[in-house]
Scaffold this active site. Sequence first.
Site, mmCIF file in Angstrom:
data_model
loop_
_atom_site.group_PDB
_atom_site.id
_atom_site.type_symbol
_atom_site.label_atom_id
_atom_site.label_comp_id
_atom_site.label_asym_id
_atom_site.label_seq_id
_atom_site.Cartn_x
_atom_site.Cartn_y
_atom_site.Cartn_z
ATOM 1 N N GLY A 8 0.826 -1.221 0.000
ATOM 2 C CA GLY A 8 0.000 0.000 0.000
ATOM 3 C C GLY A 8 0.851 1.259 0.000
ATOM 4 N N GLY A 11 -0.391 4.958 -0.911
ATOM 5 C CA GLY A 11 -1.471 5.605 -0.173
ATOM 6 C C GLY A 11 -1.026 6.861 0.562
ATOM 7 N N ILE A 35 -1.378 -1.783 -5.622
ATOM 8 C CA ILE A 35 -2.100 -2.276 -6.794
ATOM 9 C C ILE A 35 -2.049 -1.269 -7.941
ATOM 10 C CG2 ILE A 35 -3.713 -4.010 -5.878
ATOM 11 C CD1 ILE A 35 -5.717 -1.740 -5.455
ATOM 12 N N TYR A 143 -14.795 -1.779 8.394
ATOM 13 C CA TYR A 143 -13.390 -1.371 8.561
ATOM 14 C C TYR A 143 -12.957 -1.587 10.017
ATOM 15 C CZ TYR A 143 -9.445 1.996 8.816
ATOM 16 O OH TYR A 143 -8.230 2.613 9.020
HETATM 17 P P1 NAD Z 1 -4.837 4.825 1.728
HETATM 18 O O1 NAD Z 1 -6.216 4.398 1.390
HETATM 19 O O2 NAD Z 1 -4.411 6.205 1.417
HETATM 20 O O3 NAD Z 1 -3.786 3.833 1.069
HETATM 21 C C1 NAD Z 1 -3.977 2.460 1.050
HETATM 22 C C2 NAD Z 1 -3.247 1.905 -0.155
HETATM 23 O O4 NAD Z 1 -3.556 0.517 -0.223
HETATM 24 C C3 NAD Z 1 -3.664 2.558 -1.477
HETATM 25 O O5 NAD Z 1 -2.538 3.057 -2.163
HETATM 26 C C4 NAD Z 1 -4.337 1.413 -2.240
HETATM 27 O O6 NAD Z 1 -4.067 1.446 -3.644
HETATM 28 C C5 NAD Z 1 -3.693 0.194 -1.584
HETATM 29 N N1 NAD Z 1 -4.524 -1.000 -1.720
HETATM 30 C C6 NAD Z 1 -5.868 -1.107 -1.686
HETATM 31 N N2 NAD Z 1 -6.242 -2.377 -1.913
HETATM 32 C C7 NAD Z 1 -5.101 -3.089 -2.081
HETATM 33 C C8 NAD Z 1 -4.828 -4.451 -2.352
HETATM 34 N N3 NAD Z 1 -5.815 -5.340 -2.524
HETATM 35 N N4 NAD Z 1 -3.537 -4.852 -2.452
HETATM 36 C C9 NAD Z 1 -2.532 -3.944 -2.312
HETATM 37 N N5 NAD Z 1 -2.731 -2.640 -2.074
HETATM 38 C C10 NAD Z 1 -4.007 -2.214 -1.963
HETATM 39 O O7 NAD Z 1 -4.619 4.490 3.284
HETATM 40 P P2 NAD Z 1 -3.602 5.168 4.302
HETATM 41 O O8 NAD Z 1 -4.288 6.321 4.880
HETATM 42 O O9 NAD Z 1 -2.284 5.342 3.676
HETATM 43 O O10 NAD Z 1 -3.586 4.033 5.409
HETATM 44 C C11 NAD Z 1 -2.495 3.152 5.606
HETATM 45 C C12 NAD Z 1 -2.830 2.285 6.806
HETATM 46 O O11 NAD Z 1 -3.030 3.140 7.952
HETATM 47 C C13 NAD Z 1 -4.107 1.463 6.661
HETATM 48 O O12 NAD Z 1 -3.954 0.244 7.338
HETATM 49 C C14 NAD Z 1 -5.134 2.297 7.388
HETATM 50 O O13 NAD Z 1 -6.183 1.510 7.879
HETATM 51 C C15 NAD Z 1 -4.306 2.860 8.502
HETATM 52 N N6 NAD Z 1 -4.864 4.077 9.072
HETATM 53 C C16 NAD Z 1 -4.898 5.228 8.339
HETATM 54 C C17 NAD Z 1 -5.439 6.366 8.902
HETATM 55 C C18 NAD Z 1 -5.506 7.655 8.158
HETATM 56 O O14 NAD Z 1 -6.130 8.613 8.643
HETATM 57 N N7 NAD Z 1 -4.863 7.786 6.999
HETATM 58 C C19 NAD Z 1 -5.953 6.332 10.214
HETATM 59 C C20 NAD Z 1 -5.935 5.142 10.896
HETATM 60 C C21 NAD Z 1 -5.365 4.020 10.330
HETATM 61 C C1 AKB Z 2 -10.794 6.596 8.413
HETATM 62 O O1 AKB Z 2 -11.394 7.657 8.652
HETATM 63 O O2 AKB Z 2 -11.333 5.575 7.968
HETATM 64 C C2 AKB Z 2 -9.323 6.529 8.741
HETATM 65 C C3 AKB Z 2 -9.131 6.011 10.122
HETATM 66 C C4 AKB Z 2 -9.346 6.905 11.268
HETATM 67 O O3 AKB Z 2 -8.830 4.863 10.293
HETATM 68 N N1 AKB Z 2 -8.756 7.822 8.559
#
Ligand code: NAD
Ligand code: AKB
Length: 317
Positions: A8, A11, A35, A143
């Site tokens: 990922g 992301g 992906i 989620y």
């Molecule tokens: P994001 O959605 O920006 O990025 C996720 C990435 O995963 C994307 O680039 C997407 O293309 C990729 N992806 C989706 N399906 C896939 C698959 N089947 N195989 C491979 N890659 C795939 O998410 P993020 O904000 O960068 O989050 C990263 C992690 O942090 C996640 O586990 C998320 O749950 C966690 N998280 C994020 C936040 C936030 O606010 N950003 C908060 C809490 C937890």
């Molecule tokens: C969401 O809003 O889904 C994420 C998280 C808090 O995990 N930013």
Amino acid sequence: MQRVLVTGAGGQIGSELTPILRKRHGTSGVVATDIRRPGAASAFADGPFEIVDVRDRERIRSLVADLRIDTIYHMAAILSATGEANPRLAWEVNVGGWANVLEAAREFSVGRVFCPSSIAVFGPETPRDPAPQLTVLRPTTMYGLSKVTGELVGDYYVHRYGLDIRGLRYPGIISSEAPPGGGTTDYAVDIFYQAIQAEQYTCFVRPDTVLPMMYMPDCIKATLALMDADFGRLSRHCDYNVAGMSFSAAELAAEIRKHIPSFVCEYAPDFRQAIADSWPLCLDDSLARGDWDWRPAYDLATMTADMVRRLKLRFGK
Ligand code: NAD
Ligand code: AKB
């Protein structure tokens, strides 16, 4: 040399974490995967990249074995709002993908694995102010329940197979580089882009909605601090609460107005309001503070000033 795999990587968090990991471990030592292929201008276009769907168990297995991976940052996921639109996809990616990474880590004795959890593990029955470290975990989103499952199965692999797996319950992450990927806290990023480009924003949660948030530099700092901590100091494994700041949507709009006085924020709550209402106002992160010396650097005022400065530069305002 360490051999690091990032899933990922394209992301919101992965695209900022990957270049920092490459500074630490060398560009060729960090294999970015997603992906989607990154654009030529991406901050991690300079090093190895592989298209990998984390649901493909054989692909994960062979990559970990062939590249002799010893550290994994597993960032691939489907976030809360997208997950409610497609719950089955959220389960398959978040639980199935994580199970594939864990199995590869077990089979090929990967030294250390990071997998983020989220404030989404909490639900309406959790105490909200603050959410304790050990508490009721009965989320109402797919989620959230995929993240609870992820924490539990990660801890299982630590205790059953002796793996070193670490995870944080990130709050909503605010950042200026890559857009957020379909979550409920996305409003706290979108509002900056709209304030700077249009001086107007229609927010999808009510003005009095308070959520835990964190600025990206603190998110990266917490991630690396946990990964660097001595295993012996860790009293938790896959589920550390970490806090940055908490504010309401109206407080964020007011803070932005200190930099852009003409900014107008309106409110039109949609289905994401119910998700936000099921999450806590703030977190008790005293175990993270005690076990690996966690301290956030940014509050609402310093985060807002930095976001506005960066985005004004980007958009030539
Ligand atoms: P994001 O959605 O920006 O990025 C996720 C990435 O995963 C994307 O680039 C997407 O293309 C990729 N992806 C989706 N399906 C896939 C698959 N089947 N195989 C491979 N890659 C795939 O998410 P993020 O904000 O960068 O989050 C990263 C992690 O942090 C996640 O586990 C998320 O749950 C966690 N998280 C994020 C936040 C936030 O606010 N950003 C908060 C809490 C937890
Ligand atoms: C969401 O809003 O889904 C994420 C998280 C808090 O995990 N930013």
